[in-house]
Scaffold this active site. Structure first.
Site, PDB file in Angstrom:
ATOM      1  CE  LYS A  60     -35.733 -18.448   7.103  1.00 38.32           C
ATOM      2  NZ  LYS A  60     -34.975 -19.276   8.078  1.00 38.32           N
ATOM      3  CG  ASP A  63     -27.745 -14.633  -4.905  1.00 37.34           C
ATOM      4  OD1 ASP A  63     -27.693 -13.895  -5.905  1.00 37.34           O
ATOM      5  OD2 ASP A  63     -26.931 -14.575  -3.960  1.00 37.34           O
TER       6      ASP A  63
END
Ligand code: BMP
Length: 207
Positions: A60, A63
């Site tokens: 997941k 960033d």
């Protein structure tokens, strides 16, 4: 017909995880590995399991583009065939993953399966984004087949992989009928007394 079942291998005992992976391999299309197993067993477990099933790293990823790139590189070099990323950091973060290796699969989370798990996700925008960045597919919840159907209308031919069957109460049949390509099952298989039999049962419900 090949299997439309993905095992979510969140077993944290590395020895047992490998045993489960080996025994279910004939019945699954892919094995999805998440932080619980990688944090307990190390990234080498991706390499080990890749020897007998394609592995999706469910990190997941969410960033800035450079960090997403570094994470994807590690996962792909370890042998992962694909990776899961969040949409909300936007197109540049997702494109950074794509640019590491465009032959690998990238799945974008559209909305989540747990109670109230959809309240903070923007289905329309995230589907548009998945198409824009050239995602392989998207993640949509088996616990809300109406959302799977909505996502199917928005993403055209992209793959839909759907977690939430089994322990979270979702139905394989409803999820596939709503337009998912694959269902993802974790505890319903790896916590079963006979994971191979459970995987075979889930895979048969889908063909
Ligand atoms: P289980 O069948 O044990 O509920 O496992 C579901 C798996 O799918 C877990 O690895 C979970 O992290 C993942 N998942 C989910 O359940 N819902 C989502 O919306 C997105 C996920 O990745």
């Amino acid at each position: 017909m090949s299997s439309r079942l993905v095992l979510a291998l969140d077993e944290t005992d590395p020895v047992r995880a490998l045993d489960v992976a080996k025994s279910v391999a004939p019945f699954v299309a892919k094995i999805k590995i998440n932080y619980p197993l990688v944090l307990s067993a190390g990234l080498e477990i991706v390499t080990e399991i890749s020897k007998f099933s394609p592995v999706i790293c469910d990190f997941k990823v969410a960033d800035i583009p450079n960090t997403n790139r570094l994470i994807a590189k590690e996962a792909f070099e370890a042998g992962a065939s694909g990776i899961i990323a969040h949409a909300f950091p936007g197109p540049e973060s997702l494109k950074a993953i794509r640019e590491v290796d465009s032959t690998k699969d990238m799945y974008v989370v559209i909305t989540m399966s747990h109670p109230k798990g959809g309240d903070y996700f923007d289905i329309e925008n995230f589907c548009k984004l998945a198409l824009e960045v050239g995602a392989t597919g998207v993640v949509a919840p088996a616990t809300r087949p109406e959302d799977v159907a909505k996502v199917r209308n928005l993403v055209g031919d992209l793959e839909i992989i759907s977690p939430g069957v089994g322990a979270q109460g979702g139905s394989s049949k409803d999820t596939i009928e709503a337009g998912a390509n694959y269902i993802i099952v974790g505890r319903g298989i790896y916590l079963s007394d006979d994971p191979a039999a459970a995987a075979e049962k889930y895979s048969k419900e889908l063909v």
